[in-house]
Structure formats: structure tokens, C-alpha cells
Design a protein around this motif. Structure first.
Motif, PDB file in Angstrom:
ATOM      1  N   ASP A  51       1.060  -1.257   0.218  1.00 25.69           N
ATOM      2  CA  ASP A  51      -0.074  -0.025   0.043  1.00 25.69           C
ATOM      3  C   ASP A  51       1.129   1.274   0.191  1.00 25.69           C
ATOM      4  OD1 ASP A  51      -2.050   1.301  -0.131  1.00 25.69           O
ATOM      5  OD2 ASP A  51      -3.065   0.218   1.689  1.00 25.69           O
ATOM      6  N   TYR A  52       0.488   2.307  -0.232  1.00 26.69           N
ATOM      7  CA  TYR A  52       0.634   3.642  -0.233  1.00 26.69           C
ATOM      8  C   TYR A  52       1.484   3.775   1.210  1.00 26.69           C
ATOM      9  CZ  TYR A  52      -1.753   4.438  -4.870  1.00 26.69           C
ATOM     10  OH  TYR A  52      -1.876   4.312  -6.142  1.00 26.69           O
ATOM     11  N   PHE A  54       2.895   6.161   4.092  1.00 28.74           N
ATOM     12  CA  PHE A  54       1.947   7.274   4.969  1.00 28.74           C
ATOM     13  C   PHE A  54       2.376   8.319   5.234  1.00 28.74           C
ATOM     14  CE2 PHE A  54      -0.238   3.925   7.861  1.00 28.74           C
ATOM     15  CZ  PHE A  54      -2.041   4.853   7.416  1.00 28.74           C
ATOM     16  N   GLY A  55       2.136   9.064   5.261  1.00 31.47           N
ATOM     17  CA  GLY A  55       3.190  10.648   4.859  1.00 31.47           C
ATOM     18  C   GLY A  55       3.519  11.107   3.680  1.00 31.47           C
ATOM     19  N   GLY A  56       3.216  10.300   2.874  1.00 28.22           N
ATOM     20  CA  GLY A  56       3.659  10.334   1.076  1.00 28.22           C
ATOM     21  C   GLY A  56       4.544   9.335   0.764  1.00 28.22           C
ATOM     22  N   GLY A  57       5.153  10.183  -0.493  1.00 28.21           N
ATOM     23  CA  GLY A  57       5.622   9.635  -0.989  1.00 28.21           C
ATOM     24  C   GLY A  57       5.554   8.768  -2.021  1.00 28.21           C
ATOM     25  N   ALA A  58       6.887   8.177  -3.063  1.00 24.72           N
ATOM     26  CA  ALA A  58       6.648   7.482  -4.634  1.00 24.72           C
ATOM     27  C   ALA A  58       7.082   6.639  -3.773  1.00 24.72           C
ATOM     28  CB  ALA A  58       8.018   7.676  -5.187  1.00 24.72           C
ATOM     29  N   LYS A 115       9.329  -0.309  -1.845  1.00 25.34           N
ATOM     30  CA  LYS A 115      10.081   0.616  -1.562  1.00 25.34           C
ATOM     31  C   LYS A 115      10.667  -0.288   0.065  1.00 25.34           C
ATOM     32  CE  LYS A 115      10.772   4.524  -2.777  1.00 25.34           C
ATOM     33  NZ  LYS A 115      11.993   4.460  -3.389  1.00 25.34           N
TER      34      LYS A 115
END
Ligand code: ADE
Length: 225
Positions: A51-52, A54-58, A115
Motif C-alpha cells: 500500500d501507499y 503514510f505521509g506520502g512519497g513515491a 520501497k
């Protein structure tokens, strides 16, 4: 020894362990390597495991739930000596680490992807973090394969001539000496005479000197001089 590997790309590893020395080691029941598909342990729709952040970012992050489900399910049947996470910010793999791991009974290796994994996995499940070098791979599978290979070949009986692991580069904190085979003379390029002498002590001395010299020039960092 038993090695369990958790990955979301099991097909990358299956062929690696199905060939060569690693296959023979498994056929001889000296090691059992079991690859687990992380997607079999998710309760999310479409077998989602990431999932993406938290806090954003690629970049996507592997979620803790499927990883926890998989690790806990495996732990029902055995206790792991180490739960290894392969990551570029881990301790750099070397022969000492491989030697130490080769003495264990049960190893679990977790491959990151995208990531990486949710940090809580590292905090609460992982006992050791290993990198295979200062570069970033697109997933941990190759690192898991490298670690497993370096460990499995050290298990007694895996290599046909057991002494050959003992004479590897790095095994005595030194690089290996040069080696030769037939013919003794190839177009005038001759093998060092001492190796043909049959004099074991002299050969051992020569090999030691060559290993030392090679280590001094190529990897002086290995020597405490
Ligand atoms: N995953 C991505 N890059 C890696 C590396 N260099 N070592 C171990 N695991 C990794």
C-alpha cells in the motif's frame, strides 16, 4: 537445515533452487528450502500485499498483516534461529556471517519489494538485517538467493570434496591462491613448478605465500597488518 523464504515473487526463486549444488543438497536432505508466496497470506481483495506510504512519497510498502500472518503460521511448526530481512541498509554479507548462519537449524528470510516493508515488521519480527552490497536491487529475492547459496554450500556433505569450502577465498580472512589444472604447459604458459613437485609441505607454503600476496595487493583491508 531448513530455510523458509517469504516473497511476493516466488517464481524468481523456484528455478534458482531447482538446479545445481542447491538441488543436490536438497535431494540429499541436507537442507530444505521452502519458498512462500506472501499473497497467500493476505486477507485484502485482489491478493493485495502493499500500500501507499503514510505521509506520502513515491513507492509502495509491503504491509505488516500478510507478513505477520505468514511468519506466525510458519512459527507454529518451528522456532527460527534467525528471521532475516534482506535490505540495502542491513549488515553487509561476508564469509563470517555465512559461516555463522550455516550452523543454524531454521532460518527465515523475508524479501522486501518496492520501497520495502512496514517498519513495524523490522521492529517486532526481524532478528537480523543483511545487505549483499552497496547498491539497490528491485527486490530482495536475489539477495535471499545469494545468502542461501553462501550458507548452503558450507553445510557438511553439500560439496563433494568437503575441504573445498575450507579453501575458499575469505575462509581464513584471505583470498584464495591461484589454481591450475592440466595441461602443465599450454603453448609455453607453464604451471609453477612447485605444484608439480609432489612435495606437500612446499606446496602448502607456496599457496600460503601466494594467498597472502594476493590479499595484500587486492584486499589489504582483510589483513590486520
Ligand atoms: N534489497 C534491495 N537491495 C538489496 C541489497 N543490496 N541487499 C539486500 N537486499 C536488498
Amino acid at each position: 537445515m531448513r530455510i523458509d523464504i517469504i516473497t511476493c515473487l516466488p517464481q524468481l526463486l523456484d528455478s534458482f533452487f531447482a538446479a545445481s549444488i542447491l538441488k543436490r543438497a536438497q535431494d540429499k536432505e541436507l537442507v530444505s528450502v521452502n519458498v512462500h508466496d506472501l499473497r497467500d497470506y493476505t486477507t485484502y481483495k485482489h491478493k493485495q500485499v502493499d500500500d501507499y506510504a503514510f505521509g506520502g512519497g513515491a513507492g509502495m510498502v509491503l504491509m505488516i498483516e500478510p507478513i505477520a500472518n505468514c511468519i506466525r503460521s510458519l512459527q507454529k511448526d518451528r522456532t527460527y534461529d534467525e528471521i532475516i530481512y534482506v535490505t540495502p541498509d542491513g549488515e553487509r554479507l561476508n564469509q563470517r556471517i555465512a559461516n555463522r548462519l550455516s550452523l543454524k537449524e531454521n532460518l527465515l528470510i523475508l524479501c522486501g519489494h518496492y520501497k520495502g516493508v512496514d517498519e513495524r515488521v523490522r521492529e517486532h519480527f526481524v532478528t537480523q538485517e543483511i545487505s549483499i552490497g552497496d547498491y539497490v536491487l528491485s527486490g530482495g529475492e536475489l539477495a535471499a538467493a545469494v545468502i542461501s547459496d553462501s550458507v548452503i554450500r558450507l553445510i557438511p556433505g553439500v560439496l563433494s570434496d568437503e575441504t573445498s569450502a575450507l579453501t575458499d577465498s575469505f575462509q581464513d580472512d584471505m583470498l584464495a591462491p591461484p589454481i591450475y589444472t592440466r595441461p602443465a604447459d599450454f603453448e609455453g604458459w607453464v604451471v609453477p613448478e612447485v605444484l608439480l613437485s609432489g612435495h606437500e609441505a612446499k606446496i602448502n607454503d607456496w599457496r600460503y605465500e601466494q594467498a597472502l600476496q594476493r590479499t595484500r595487493t587486492r584486499r589489504p583491508d582483510l589483513l590486520n597488518e
